[in-house]
Design a protein around this motif. Structure first.
Motif, PDB file in Angstrom:
ATOM      1  N   ASP A   1       7.025  -6.005 -17.960  1.00  0.00           N
ATOM      2  CA  ASP A   1       7.494  -7.424 -18.243  1.00  0.00           C
ATOM      3  C   ASP A   1       8.005  -7.845 -16.877  1.00  0.00           C
ATOM      4  N   SER A   2       7.864  -7.459 -15.768  1.00  0.00           N
ATOM      5  CA  SER A   2       8.008  -7.960 -14.404  1.00  0.00           C
ATOM      6  C   SER A   2       7.143  -7.092 -13.352  1.00  0.00           C
ATOM      7  N   ILE A   3       6.473  -7.997 -12.465  1.00  0.00           N
ATOM      8  CA  ILE A   3       5.593  -6.936 -11.676  1.00  0.00           C
ATOM      9  C   ILE A   3       6.026  -6.889 -10.271  1.00  0.00           C
ATOM     10  N   GLU A   4       7.007  -8.013  -9.829  1.00  0.00           N
ATOM     11  CA  GLU A   4       7.459  -7.870  -8.417  1.00  0.00           C
ATOM     12  C   GLU A   4       8.278  -6.705  -8.227  1.00  0.00           C
ATOM     13  N   PRO A   5       9.159  -6.185  -9.003  1.00  0.00           N
ATOM     14  CA  PRO A   5      10.076  -4.978  -8.620  1.00  0.00           C
ATOM     15  C   PRO A   5       9.562  -3.655  -8.437  1.00  0.00           C
ATOM     16  N   LEU A   6       7.861  -3.717  -9.035  1.00  0.00           N
ATOM     17  CA  LEU A   6       7.142  -2.533  -8.976  1.00  0.00           C
ATOM     18  C   LEU A   6       6.742  -2.108  -7.696  1.00  0.00           C
ATOM     19  N   ALA A   7       6.532  -3.152  -6.755  1.00  0.00           N
ATOM     20  CA  ALA A   7       6.107  -3.063  -5.381  1.00  0.00           C
ATOM     21  C   ALA A   7       4.747  -2.326  -5.607  1.00  0.00           C
ATOM     22  N   LEU A   8       3.789  -2.732  -6.322  1.00  0.00           N
ATOM     23  CA  LEU A   8       2.453  -2.140  -6.340  1.00  0.00           C
ATOM     24  C   LEU A   8       1.925  -2.152  -5.034  1.00  0.00           C
ATOM     25  N   HIS A   9       2.232  -3.063  -4.036  1.00  0.00           N
ATOM     26  CA  HIS A   9       1.337  -3.094  -2.917  1.00  0.00           C
ATOM     27  C   HIS A   9       1.830  -2.064  -2.106  1.00  0.00           C
ATOM     28  N   GLU A  10       2.912  -1.234  -2.232  1.00  0.00           N
ATOM     29  CA  GLU A  10       3.108   0.063  -1.628  1.00  0.00           C
ATOM     30  C   GLU A  10       2.637   1.121  -2.217  1.00  0.00           C
ATOM     31  N   LYS A  11       2.112   1.159  -3.303  1.00  0.00           N
ATOM     32  CA  LYS A  11       1.801   2.309  -4.081  1.00  0.00           C
ATOM     33  C   LYS A  11       0.190   2.484  -4.393  1.00  0.00           C
ATOM     34  N   PHE A  12      -0.454   1.551  -4.016  1.00  0.00           N
ATOM     35  CA  PHE A  12      -1.962   1.416  -4.169  1.00  0.00           C
ATOM     36  C   PHE A  12      -2.532   0.732  -2.885  1.00  0.00           C
ATOM     37  N   ALA A  13      -3.834   1.052  -2.494  1.00  0.00           N
ATOM     38  CA  ALA A  13      -4.602   0.912  -1.597  1.00  0.00           C
ATOM     39  C   ALA A  13      -6.005   0.565  -1.988  1.00  0.00           C
ATOM     40  N   ALA A  14      -6.574  -0.370  -0.884  1.00  0.00           N
ATOM     41  CA  ALA A  14      -7.730  -0.632  -1.258  1.00  0.00           C
ATOM     42  C   ALA A  14      -8.743  -0.766  -0.102  1.00  0.00           C
ATOM     43  N   SER A  15      -8.359   0.271   0.909  1.00  0.00           N
ATOM     44  CA  SER A  15      -8.756   0.300   2.190  1.00  0.00           C
ATOM     45  C   SER A  15      -9.235   1.718   2.695  1.00  0.00           C
ATOM     46  N   ALA A  16      -9.952   2.071   3.650  1.00  0.00           N
ATOM     47  CA  ALA A  16     -10.168   3.637   3.718  1.00  0.00           C
ATOM     48  C   ALA A  16      -9.212   4.017   5.032  1.00  0.00           C
ATOM     49  N   PRO A  17      -8.524   5.073   4.579  1.00  0.00           N
ATOM     50  CA  PRO A  17      -7.571   5.534   5.536  1.00  0.00           C
ATOM     51  C   PRO A  17      -8.277   5.811   7.000  1.00  0.00           C
ATOM     52  N   PRO A  18      -7.208   5.688   7.906  1.00  0.00           N
ATOM     53  CA  PRO A  18      -7.996   5.873   9.513  1.00  0.00           C
ATOM     54  C   PRO A  18      -8.211   7.230   9.980  1.00  0.00           C
ATOM     55  N   GLU A  19      -8.975   7.539  10.864  1.00  0.00           N
ATOM     56  CA  GLU A  19      -9.517   8.731  11.229  1.00  0.00           C
ATOM     57  C   GLU A  19      -8.245   9.701  11.454  1.00  0.00           C
ATOM     58  N   GLY A  20      -8.479  10.780  10.855  1.00  0.00           N
ATOM     59  CA  GLY A  20      -7.445  11.963  10.938  1.00  0.00           C
ATOM     60  C   GLY A  20      -6.541  11.738   9.587  1.00  0.00           C
ATOM     61  N   ASN A  21      -6.396  10.838   8.767  1.00  0.00           N
ATOM     62  CA  ASN A  21      -5.766  11.128   7.421  1.00  0.00           C
ATOM     63  C   ASN A  21      -6.769  11.932   6.604  1.00  0.00           C
ATOM     64  N   PRO A  22      -5.858  12.895   6.073  1.00  0.00           N
ATOM     65  CA  PRO A  22      -6.592  13.870   5.098  1.00  0.00           C
ATOM     66  C   PRO A  22      -7.296  13.184   4.017  1.00  0.00           C
ATOM     67  N   LEU A  23      -6.793  12.087   3.405  1.00  0.00           N
ATOM     68  CA  LEU A  23      -7.524  11.471   2.462  1.00  0.00           C
ATOM     69  C   LEU A  23      -8.777  10.719   2.806  1.00  0.00           C
ATOM     70  N   ARG A  24      -8.958  10.315   4.104  1.00  0.00           N
ATOM     71  CA  ARG A  24     -10.390   9.438   4.490  1.00  0.00           C
ATOM     72  C   ARG A  24     -11.471  10.249   3.838  1.00  0.00           C
TER      73      ARG A  24
END
Length: 406
Positions: free
Chosen positions: A97-120
């Protein structure tokens, strides 16, 4: 693994059930925090991915619909032999019922992690899509735009070229799976896709199966000739009681929608007509607040005990804002089947009940028959009397082109 018969699909049953259990529980409990029906019943999941508190101290209401689906392998490439094995995967819709408090921009990504990141490696291997990323290029920091009810994620030109789909790093770390997170107000096409899916038959046969004119034999024949389930889907069909392939955060009451003029209204209509507190609630809104005996639902009673305004239970229930705690699955005749099936057809006017059913569900009434306005019915042919009464009772809907399109 080969000697023990444990390679892929040698144990299709346990593998399918295990994946279904993991995906269902992870999505329902950890992503969505469990059902919100009973308030604090999910207190152990306050750290769920979609949990948050509003500025006034109240919790963000979250509900969900989930659906298990199976890979069909229609679009696999030569290097993707695992496609087409029929493995189970999950589609989930989350409602807040409200999207702003969820802070989804901090919980999701749409970019490849940098070199050295184990998730890359996991992102570069599993997140690229041949049909594009679905995200616009945004070189800046991720943020939430509350006015547009959407999330803008950091997404470079290189991410766009690779087709990196949106993902949750925490889910990726746990499941090592492909994700496609779409963080915006759901489009009609997206909602329709989730709501109408039954089996992997494609849109064409699905529409044909919902055709009121087809016989049961014709529908069964089409399914048997078109539907080719994989082994995991057959296992989960057998285990559907324990692992339902469609689930939601609340409960569901299926009904056959009534219409004014019917000989014997169902019991739930009689309970609505007899209710002294329904006020201006429509039948749909009334059913979302009561059980099969017409009593106020337990989660509303619990919320009423904390009501700071001291309202009566009935007043509180009538003003309570529902959020999918109870869903009414109303079966209706086709809106498009609005012509006689022929002069000799016994069901000639069956399809024209749609507008009468819409009236009964959405327009408040004291008695169901009151929705048929005598002076309106007398002035129109019988086959359009429900439509004429719908125009009379709800011109804001049926005379409003924008509302009709929506």
């Amino acid at each position: 693994m080969a000697q023990l018969g444990r390679q892929r699909l040698q144990l299709a049953g346990p593998e399918a059930l295990h994946l279904a259990h993991l995906l269902t529980e992870l999505f329902r409990e950890w992503v969505c925090g469990g059902g919100r029906k009973f308030g604090d019943a999910s207190a152990g999941w306050r750290s769920a991915l979609f949990s948050a508190t509003k500025p006034d101290g109240s919790r963000v209401k979250v509900n969900f619909v989930g659906r298990l689906e199976f890979q069909d392998g229609k679009r696999k490439e030569a290097t993707q032999d695992y496609h087409g094995r029929g493995a189970v995967h999950l589609h989930g819709l989350v409602f807040a019922d409200s999207i702003e408090p969820l802070a989804l921009h901090e919980k999701f990504a749409a970019s490849a992690p940098p070199e050295g990141n184990p998730l890359r490696g996991l992102v570069l291997d599993g997140q690229p899509s041949r049909t594009g990323s679905g995200w616009t290029i945004h070189e800046g920091e991720s943020y939430t735009d509350p006015s547009a009810e959407r999330v803008r994620l950091h997404h470079t030109a290189e991410d766009k070229r690779l087709g990196i789909r949106g993902y949750s790093p925490e889910v990726l770390d746990a499941l090592k799976c492909h994700q496609d997170a779409q963080l915006e107000r759901g489009t009609g096409l997206m909602l329709k896709y989730a709501a109408t899916y039954l089996a992997k038959l494609g849109d064409g046969p699905g529409k044909e199966l919902m055709d009121d004119r087809s016989s049961g034999y014709a529908a069964a024949r089409r399914v048997l000739f078109t539907y080719h389930p994989g082994e995991p889907e057959m296992w989960l069909t057998l285990a559907n009681q324990q692992f339902p392939m469609f689930f939601l955060g609340g409960t569901m009451q299926p009904i056959i929608a009534p219409h004014p003029g019917m000989e014997q209204p169902p019991k739930y209509v009689q309970l609505y007509e007899a209710s002294p507190w329904k006020g201006q609630l429509s039948l749909l809104e009334f059913l979302r607040r009561v059980n099969n005996k017409g009593a106020v639902l337990e989660h509303i009673r619990k919320a009423h005990k904390k009501d700071p305004r001291g309202r009566s239970l009935e007043t509180f229930a009538a003003q309570f804002q529902t959020f999918g705690e109870k869903v009414i699955a109303a079966e209706m005749v086709s809106m498009m089947n609005d012509k006689p099936l022929g002069a000799k057809a016994k069901l000639g006017f069956r399809g024209r009940r749609f507008y009468g059913q819409w009236l009964a569900l959405n327009v408040p009434f004291e008695k169901l028959g009151d929705l048929l306005v005598e002076e309106v019915v007398e002035r129109v042919p019988e086959h359009v009397r429900f439509l004429a009464c719908a125009l009379h009772w709800a011109p804001q809907v049926w005379r409003n082109e924008a509302a009709i399109r929506e």
